[in-house]
Design an enzyme around this catalytic site. Structure first.
Site, PDB file in Angstrom:
ATOM      1  N   LYS B  72       0.824  -1.219   0.000  1.00  0.00           N
ATOM      2  CA  LYS B  72       0.000   0.000   0.000  1.00  0.00           C
ATOM      3  C   LYS B  72       0.855   1.264   0.000  1.00  0.00           C
ATOM      4  O   LYS B  72       0.543   2.217  -0.715  1.00  0.00           O
ATOM      5  CB  LYS B  72      -0.885   0.052   1.253  1.00  0.00           C
ATOM      6  CG  LYS B  72      -2.050  -0.900   1.275  1.00  0.00           C
ATOM      7  CD  LYS B  72      -2.977  -0.609   2.439  1.00  0.00           C
ATOM      8  CE  LYS B  72      -2.294  -0.610   3.781  1.00  0.00           C
ATOM      9  NZ  LYS B  72      -1.871  -1.941   4.233  1.00  0.00           N
ATOM     10  N   THR B  74       3.949   1.677  -1.059  1.00  0.00           N
ATOM     11  CA  THR B  74       4.593   1.815  -2.361  1.00  0.00           C
ATOM     12  C   THR B  74       3.598   2.321  -3.406  1.00  0.00           C
ATOM     13  O   THR B  74       3.911   3.223  -4.196  1.00  0.00           O
ATOM     14  CB  THR B  74       5.182   0.447  -2.778  1.00  0.00           C
ATOM     15  OG1 THR B  74       6.061   0.016  -1.732  1.00  0.00           O
ATOM     16  CG2 THR B  74       5.956   0.529  -4.067  1.00  0.00           C
ATOM     17  N   ARG B  95       1.855   7.565   7.384  1.00  0.00           N
ATOM     18  CA  ARG B  95       2.279   7.359   8.765  1.00  0.00           C
ATOM     19  C   ARG B  95       3.794   7.400   8.879  1.00  0.00           C
ATOM     20  O   ARG B  95       4.506   7.105   7.930  1.00  0.00           O
ATOM     21  CB  ARG B  95       1.820   5.970   9.243  1.00  0.00           C
ATOM     22  CG  ARG B  95       0.380   5.899   9.628  1.00  0.00           C
ATOM     23  CD  ARG B  95      -0.011   4.454   9.883  1.00  0.00           C
ATOM     24  NE  ARG B  95      -0.076   3.713   8.632  1.00  0.00           N
ATOM     25  CZ  ARG B  95      -0.269   2.409   8.542  1.00  0.00           C
ATOM     26  NH1 ARG B  95      -0.381   1.679   9.626  1.00  0.00           N
ATOM     27  NH2 ARG B  95      -0.344   1.834   7.376  1.00  0.00           N
ATOM     28  N   LYS B 106      11.326  -6.613  10.035  1.00  0.00           N
ATOM     29  CA  LYS B 106      10.596  -5.894   9.017  1.00  0.00           C
ATOM     30  C   LYS B 106      11.436  -4.872   8.263  1.00  0.00           C
ATOM     31  O   LYS B 106      11.261  -4.662   7.074  1.00  0.00           O
ATOM     32  CB  LYS B 106       9.425  -5.173   9.708  1.00  0.00           C
ATOM     33  CG  LYS B 106       8.400  -4.614   8.768  1.00  0.00           C
ATOM     34  CD  LYS B 106       7.370  -3.815   9.588  1.00  0.00           C
ATOM     35  CE  LYS B 106       6.614  -2.836   8.714  1.00  0.00           C
ATOM     36  NZ  LYS B 106       6.033  -1.747   9.487  1.00  0.00           N
ATOM     37  N   ALA B 274      -2.372  -0.465  13.581  1.00  0.00           N
ATOM     38  CA  ALA B 274      -3.588  -0.735  12.813  1.00  0.00           C
ATOM     39  C   ALA B 274      -4.442  -1.805  13.489  1.00  0.00           C
ATOM     40  O   ALA B 274      -5.590  -1.989  13.115  1.00  0.00           O
ATOM     41  CB  ALA B 274      -3.217  -1.173  11.404  1.00  0.00           C
ATOM     42  N   PHE B 302      -3.397  -2.344   7.193  1.00  0.00           N
ATOM     43  CA  PHE B 302      -4.017  -3.650   6.964  1.00  0.00           C
ATOM     44  C   PHE B 302      -4.963  -3.644   5.756  1.00  0.00           C
ATOM     45  O   PHE B 302      -4.861  -2.784   4.887  1.00  0.00           O
ATOM     46  CB  PHE B 302      -4.753  -4.138   8.214  1.00  0.00           C
ATOM     47  CG  PHE B 302      -3.853  -4.474   9.370  1.00  0.00           C
ATOM     48  CD1 PHE B 302      -2.523  -4.824   9.188  1.00  0.00           C
ATOM     49  CD2 PHE B 302      -4.352  -4.452  10.669  1.00  0.00           C
ATOM     50  CE1 PHE B 302      -1.709  -5.159  10.269  1.00  0.00           C
ATOM     51  CE2 PHE B 302      -3.530  -4.778  11.753  1.00  0.00           C
ATOM     52  CZ  PHE B 302      -2.221  -5.120  11.547  1.00  0.00           C
ATOM     53  N   PHE B 382       4.108  -7.765  -9.720  1.00  0.00           N
ATOM     54  CA  PHE B 382       5.282  -8.554  -9.318  1.00  0.00           C
ATOM     55  C   PHE B 382       5.783  -9.323 -10.540  1.00  0.00           C
ATOM     56  O   PHE B 382       5.023  -9.586 -11.479  1.00  0.00           O
ATOM     57  CB  PHE B 382       4.921  -9.519  -8.177  1.00  0.00           C
ATOM     58  CG  PHE B 382       4.968  -8.864  -6.830  1.00  0.00           C
ATOM     59  CD1 PHE B 382       5.991  -9.127  -5.942  1.00  0.00           C
ATOM     60  CD2 PHE B 382       3.977  -7.954  -6.459  1.00  0.00           C
ATOM     61  CE1 PHE B 382       6.036  -8.508  -4.699  1.00  0.00           C
ATOM     62  CE2 PHE B 382       4.018  -7.338  -5.224  1.00  0.00           C
ATOM     63  CZ  PHE B 382       5.043  -7.605  -4.333  1.00  0.00           C
ATOM     64  N   TRP B 410       7.034   0.214  -7.893  1.00  0.00           N
ATOM     65  CA  TRP B 410       8.236  -0.336  -7.278  1.00  0.00           C
ATOM     66  C   TRP B 410       9.396  -0.333  -8.264  1.00  0.00           C
ATOM     67  O   TRP B 410      10.507   0.069  -7.929  1.00  0.00           O
ATOM     68  CB  TRP B 410       7.954  -1.761  -6.774  1.00  0.00           C
ATOM     69  CG  TRP B 410       8.974  -2.266  -5.817  1.00  0.00           C
ATOM     70  CD1 TRP B 410       9.026  -2.027  -4.480  1.00  0.00           C
ATOM     71  CD2 TRP B 410      10.109  -3.081  -6.126  1.00  0.00           C
ATOM     72  NE1 TRP B 410      10.119  -2.641  -3.928  1.00  0.00           N
ATOM     73  CE2 TRP B 410      10.804  -3.298  -4.909  1.00  0.00           C
ATOM     74  CE3 TRP B 410      10.611  -3.651  -7.300  1.00  0.00           C
ATOM     75  CZ2 TRP B 410      11.957  -4.067  -4.842  1.00  0.00           C
ATOM     76  CZ3 TRP B 410      11.773  -4.410  -7.235  1.00  0.00           C
ATOM     77  CH2 TRP B 410      12.431  -4.612  -6.009  1.00  0.00           C
TER      78      TRP B 410
END
Lengths: 557, 557
Positions: B72, B74, B95, B106, B274, B302, B382, B410
């Protein structure tokens, strides 16, 4: 004159843009890392070792203080204003205040009255985030230690042996003694732990000792954490922690530029405890100041037996810094105290008590001279000082060959410190100081401790508790004998008994235990109970603070 | 194309001075509070409610995600670049990442590949200090609570009833369950406690809900702490904490301006969890963006059943914000997962599985339309996506009257998101959305919960555990029935059972307990075990980070 609080005085002052302060130091605007209009970080490549050795460092320290403190910060700022007023370019270089006490009793620590550094709200709150970065680096190491206990391919650390504590910049007594890792196998390994306040972190001590990124990384890796079950020492580098910790400190390593009320430069950086650490700003900040300014006025925590002794034997010996003068701050009130005044009579003039208390100042003067430095005495003026008392101190100092001058920075800023500035300038220009440390770091540990105790405190000897003797053997085993000595003693007396005022004699001090700060590069003989996490009073200062709809703060003193 | 890591791409980019980003938004340089050359805080008086209502808000959300996430952030950044590329002035509002996970598994959270916000190191580390300020405000309240237990004229708080926890922005499982106040009468009152990670603090939730200083103070005062021994509720205002806490947040309340890789404006501010909170940036940041920019692209945590539902029912209802379009991010990989693909076959093309998994996307589309908003589907591209799979999704959406486009942010930045930008622009210009919330805050609590469960999750009903029923009675007694509902449910399924993929039907969800966030203004029905303090992996990311002598970082991904 209308009576204003510190924050009211600070808020009434019109600040100039920090780039204009920087231009006084001939710093290119492009080199500044601005934090708003009134704060900036300075890049380390502005440090110029040649200028560091050519310019003049002045250390401000104090006699044995009363609980109210002798006003070293106020004198340091006032002296800087005074030097600038008499045409000598000067920068004050100070510690950053800790956030915790701001909400407790003490309030802020950015000077007072008409000798302050500003913006005082920012300096007393999060400032440029240095303390937070130190806290995070400290606590990342803690998380890595506890995570290692939990991991299957762990280092075999004995959880009962871990010295490394978490820190938080808050007065919070309920975090002094805690148990962590409760709640079953998914939630860590249970053990005893505790939080110290952030200025007590060894990461803080390290940041204040460091010479740059590579040195910082090495020192952080050298932090001694505890032992494995088979008694091998464990260091931060064994957890591969030093790079991540350094990354967290990438901005905190840079000194911060702000301004005084009279728009002179102030560099504020680092703030280690004066009890269990060195109690003075970063070496990088002092060198930054000396690279940019003819005079640098800096300060060391507590009285000269602690702050100045550590500044000279640890900081100067490690960095090559060499003060051209030491200002010893005394108040008439404290001299009455050392003469035996009752606590409720401290503000009552009494020449006899001051005469008796003068012995404390005399011993501090003798001590400074042992480092081959010429002191100047600053009598930090209070409304209740009588002419006779002040005269007695000035004449007493004169007999010792020391100039004593009244300092009026609190009420008059730089104008009130011109006499002090002239006196300091004279000592510097007469080149009367040629600093030498009191001991060689390579001497045996007990010899170093004994030298400080006998020559600085005036003790007749040193006792070692059994725990201290065991600690000495550990230090020897770990190969840390050549570290500097960072004494942890009450600031209320030359001795380790805070009831002994004045110039006590024929006493023995007792080393109870000796801690290791392997990253900072010193060992810490503990001569009494040391507070590492203050509490809040029943009605904390936070209750009386307020902020309006435009973000204007009141009640922060 | 050479394969570069996120930090390598970010470090290769030449950033422009943040004042030049600001000038694109017609912000006067004097209004900027600079944090170095590439970050700035924006004063709240730049918010203009009229412009907020005239300009266009686009919410980016996602289908039910796989553990890797659907990208999201990206897509949000890429879409913003794309909009600017097609001539529509756009700002992305996001955020702030939490520091803790950066050292865990992460890594950072500032976008990825050629859709990033920069300077990524700073954004992923301390940034402008907002999280630290939130942490300190939270922990000051904790210190005041424990200090009150200790004081003789205390509020009679029952230590066993205290809900308020301490926070630290660190992955540190050993702090989840602790006991504090040990060590005798001088060191506090013993009680059970624990640390959450900082994004889980209610102070964070409050900062993200607030409309300004006065509102912030009120909300902080409204924080519900626990009960007295005689069962009276205790709030932060009873400890006179709200002013000091607001003072700690005086800078954190201001949104932060940075830039995207393509030098478009990005506002980054706040970062609540979230799961147990609203999972989206501050309302002030979104309004700031809309005051300065024709388009604002923002994101909610999320999948849409959680992030978008809460954004629309809580944030929009509270603030008057009204999205003109919602972008639903889907990956072919996640659709395979929802179609039943094995975990080790997620990257293997399979049109049949995608066709089956499409039901998940379909349900999210239906849900967005329940708010009277027109969705656009972004297929976050992808390398393993097959042409057939993508075609199936595009055609499936077309049948539902929804435009689906491939998003290549991306690998290609804005150039890869032009189609998405055109699709979003079309929806906005056709004025096809007229937001209405799903429920009225004034409805009974169970009715509100049931509405979300049935209409958004597709549940056939809601069960309440005994604890939840007791919590409901407490909420009623305290007068909190009119609060918004902030659901805490797994993100891995529409249901509360994370094993149920796709579009589950004929299931009942169970509310286990209901928490109160009285300052934030919502109650939190808990439908499963919620993580509030992550741990570190056996070999944390911190082990592979490094920093050189010039402060250049590598290994921060």
């Amino acid at each position: 004159m209308e009576h204003l609080t510190d924050i009211e005085i600070a808020q009434k002052t019109t600040l100039i843009h920090i780039k204009d302060i920087a231009s006084k130091l001939k710093i290119d605007e492009d080199d500044l890392e601005l934090y708003g209009k009134f704060k900036a970080k300075l890049p380390l490549d502005l440090i110029d070792e040649k200028k560091v050795s050519l310019n003049n460092l002045v250390l401000v320290t104090a006699i044995t203080p009363t609980p109210a403190g002798e006003g070293k910060t106020t004198v340091s700022i006032g002296l800087t204003e005074g030097l600038n007023k008499i045409g000598e370019q000067a920068t004050v270089v100070l510690r950053e205040p800790s956030l915790g006490p701001v909400f407790g009793i003490k309030g802020g620590a950015a000077g007072g009255g008409y000798s302050q550094v500003v913006p005082m709200e920012d300096i007393n709150l999060h400032f440029t985030g240095d303390f937070n970065a130190i806290e995070k680096a400290n606590n990342l190491l803690s998380a890595l230690v506890d995570n290692n206990l939990q991991a299957s391919d762990n280092l075999n650390i004995d959880p009962r042996s871990i010295f490394w504590k978490r820190v938080i910049d808050m007065n919070d007594r309920s975090l002094r003694n805690i148990t962590i890792g409760l709640g079953g196998t998914a939630n860590g390994v249970p053990r005893e732990d505790g939080f110290n306040i952030t200025p007590a972190s060894e990461v803080m001590a390290i940041l204040c000792m460091t010479s740059g990124f590579e040195d910082l990384k090495k020192r952080l890796g050298d932090i001694f954490i505890g032992f494995t079950f088979d008694k091998k020492p464990v260091f931060a580098r064994d957890l591969k922690a030093e790079n991540a910790m350094t990354i967290l400190l990438k901005d905190a390593i840079k000194p911060n530029l702000v301004q005084t009320l009279e728009k002179n430069p102030a560099i504020i950086h680092g703030g280690p405890f004066a009890n269990i650490a060195q109690g003075t700003n970063t070496i990088l900040a002092t060198k930054m100041g000396l690279s940019l300014s003819k005079y640098v006025v800096t300060e060391a925590g507590f009285g000269a037996d602690l702050g100045a002794e550590k500044f000279l034997n640890i900081i100067c010996a490690a960095s090559g810094l060499s003060p051209k003068a030491v200002v010893l701050v005394a108040t008439i009130r404290a001299l009455r105290h050392h003469g035996g005044a009752a606590t409720d009579a401290l503000n009552k003039p009494d020449v006899g008590l001051v005469a008796k208390g003068f012995a404390n100042l005399e011993k501090h003067i003798e001590n400074i001279r042992k480092f081959n430095i010429q002191p100047v005495v600053a009598i930090n003026s209070f409304i209740n000082d009588s002419i006779e008392e002040v005269k007695l101190v000035i004449e007493g100092c004169e007999k010792l060959g020391v100039k004593a001058v009244v300092s009026n920075g609190w009420t008059n800023g730089g104008e009130g410190c011109k006499d002090l500035a002239f006196a300091v300038k004279k000592v510097v220009e007469e080149d009367r100081s040629q600093f030498k440390p009191l001991y060689d770091w390579k001497s045996p540990v007990k010899e170093k401790i004994e030298k400080i105790a006998r020559e600085i405190y005036g003790a007749s000897g040193v006792n070692y508790d059994k725990k201290a003797e065991l600690n000495l053997r550990r230090i020897d085993r770990l190969g840390f004998n050549n570290f500097a000595i960072c004494m942890a003693k009450t600031q209320k007396s030359f001795s380790d008994d805070e009831a002994l005022r004045g110039r006590p004699e024929n006493f023995v001090v007792t080393v109870r235990e000796i801690e290791i700060a392997a990253g900072a590069g010193f060992i810490i003989p503990i001569l009494g109970k040391m507070m590492r996490m203050p509490g809040l009073p029943a009605h904390p200062a936070s209750e009386n603070m307020s902020i309006d709809e435009n973000g204007v703060i009141s009640g922060l003193s």
